[in-house]
Write a protein that holds these residues in place. Structure first.
Motif, mmCIF file in Angstrom:
data_model
loop_
_atom_site.group_PDB
_atom_site.id
_atom_site.type_symbol
_atom_site.label_atom_id
_atom_site.label_comp_id
_atom_site.label_asym_id
_atom_site.label_seq_id
_atom_site.Cartn_x
_atom_site.Cartn_y
_atom_site.Cartn_z
ATOM 1 N N LEU A 2 0.853 -1.196 0.000
ATOM 2 C CA LEU A 2 0.000 0.000 0.000
ATOM 3 C C LEU A 2 0.885 1.241 0.000
ATOM 4 C CD1 LEU A 2 -2.611 -0.869 2.820
ATOM 5 C CD2 LEU A 2 -2.812 -1.314 0.362
ATOM 6 N N ASP A 79 -2.167 5.277 -3.138
ATOM 7 C CA ASP A 79 -3.235 4.396 -3.640
ATOM 8 C C ASP A 79 -4.175 3.950 -2.521
ATOM 9 O OD1 ASP A 79 -1.735 2.409 -2.357
ATOM 10 O OD2 ASP A 79 -0.831 1.691 -4.219
ATOM 11 N N PHE A 80 -3.967 4.467 -1.308
ATOM 12 C CA PHE A 80 -4.826 4.083 -0.187
ATOM 13 C C PHE A 80 -4.734 5.204 0.862
ATOM 14 C CE2 PHE A 80 -6.644 1.697 3.237
ATOM 15 C CZ PHE A 80 -7.370 0.688 2.623
ATOM 16 N N SER A 82 -5.675 6.401 4.890
ATOM 17 C CA SER A 82 -6.124 6.035 6.237
ATOM 18 C C SER A 82 -6.338 7.290 7.053
ATOM 19 C CB SER A 82 -5.074 5.161 6.933
ATOM 20 O OG SER A 82 -5.081 3.897 6.342
ATOM 21 N N TYR A 98 -11.249 7.496 -4.336
ATOM 22 C CA TYR A 98 -10.603 6.408 -3.571
ATOM 23 C C TYR A 98 -11.643 5.474 -2.926
ATOM 24 C CZ TYR A 98 -6.099 8.643 -4.207
ATOM 25 O OH TYR A 98 -4.948 9.169 -4.764
ATOM 26 N N HIS A 100 -13.718 2.719 -1.382
ATOM 27 C CA HIS A 100 -13.325 1.395 -0.850
ATOM 28 C C HIS A 100 -11.817 1.270 -0.636
ATOM 29 C CE1 HIS A 100 -17.302 -0.363 -2.606
ATOM 30 N NE2 HIS A 100 -17.493 0.442 -1.571
ATOM 31 N N ARG A 101 -11.123 2.392 -0.722
ATOM 32 C CA ARG A 101 -9.687 2.395 -0.443
ATOM 33 C C ARG A 101 -9.369 3.493 0.578
ATOM 34 N NH1 ARG A 101 -6.786 3.568 -5.374
ATOM 35 N NH2 ARG A 101 -8.748 4.375 -6.170
ATOM 36 N N THR A 103 -9.840 4.084 4.834
ATOM 37 C CA THR A 103 -10.273 3.533 6.127
ATOM 38 C C THR A 103 -10.236 4.622 7.191
ATOM 39 O OG1 THR A 103 -8.003 2.852 6.519
ATOM 40 C CG2 THR A 103 -9.526 1.142 5.748
ATOM 41 N N LEU A 141 -14.539 1.279 6.386
ATOM 42 C CA LEU A 141 -14.331 2.034 5.157
ATOM 43 C C LEU A 141 -15.059 3.368 5.265
ATOM 44 C CD1 LEU A 141 -14.654 -0.891 2.624
ATOM 45 C CD2 LEU A 141 -12.632 0.537 2.964
ATOM 46 N N PHE A 187 -5.910 -5.334 3.494
ATOM 47 C CA PHE A 187 -6.012 -4.656 2.187
ATOM 48 C C PHE A 187 -4.739 -4.886 1.369
ATOM 49 C CE2 PHE A 187 -9.206 -2.379 4.634
ATOM 50 C CZ PHE A 187 -10.238 -2.271 3.725
#
Ligand code: GRF
Length: 203
Positions: A2, A79-80, A82, A98, A100-101, A103, A141, A187
């Motif tokens: 990630l 690409d993710f 948080s 983003y 579903h990517r 959190t 998510l 993930f």
């Protein structure tokens, strides 16, 4: 792997836990940026001390925030995303780009004790006032509302009869520091799928 952008408004202990899990080889990720809406956040200090790009939103006009963020995220190869104690809603364009990517971690067992105004000690005070016997932490998510998207992972802590909000917060935070890196590794391993607004985790 990630390529994580971590958004944080406060002290950044979850950011540190994520960073430590990466160093310990428990999380296959690289933190490509730390972003905050508060120029004085501990999370930004941590990023600067560790050579991670540290971006502050405090100078960015509200109407420019969505496109500025999308541009910065693309530039750092994110690409993710948080959220770790981020006290603002993400702009709709970022959520959609983003989907579903992204959190978030919340210091209670969602869908209870979440939503606008449910942050910090307010959460733990409300949990104790409710008479609940367990609390815990939730990784979920992120969608367009506070604390609402599909749940990825939860872990409980018992509540003692004489618990205070401070003591409960300390025990929940310990759990947060464990489940946030664990969830992100799911993930990284490509084990999380989302259907009908629920996640399922491939074993
Ligand atoms: C944590 O309790 C997290 O669950 C909530 O905000 C707090 C952030 O703490 N969303 P820290 O800045 O990671 O120490």
């Amino acid at each position: 792997m990630l390529h994580l952008a971590v958004f944080a408004s406060g002290r950044g202990s979850n950011l540190r836990a994520i960073d430590q899990a990466i160093l310990d080889g428990q999380l296959d990720a690289r933190i490509v940026a730390v972003i905050s809406n508060r120029a004085a956040s501990g999370a930004l200090d941590f990023a600067r001390e560790h050579g991670i790009p540290a971006l502050s939103l405090s100078e960015i006009a509200a109407e420019a925030e969505d496109s500025w963020l999308q541009e910065q995220l693309a530039k750092c190869g994110c690409d993710f995303i948080s959220l770790a104690g981020y006290m603002k809603l993400l702009p709709a364009g970022v959520v959609s780009a983003y989907r579903h990517r992204i959190t978030n971690i919340h210091p209670a067992l969602l869908p209870s004790f979440g939503g606008k105004g449910m942050f910090g000690r307010h959460v733990h005070e409300a949990v104790i006032a409710s008479g609940a016997k367990v609390s815990g932490a939730t990784v979920h998510l992120v969608d367009e509302e506070y604390d609402r998207g599909p749940i990825v992972m939860q872990r409980c802590v018992p509540i003692a009869d004489d618990d205070t909000a401070e003591r409960l917060a300390t025990r929940v935070l310990e759990i947060e520091h464990r489940i946030y890196p664990e969830s992100l590794q799911l993930f990284a391993d490509g084990r999380v799928t989302v259907r009908d607004n629920k996640t399922s985790i491939r074993s």
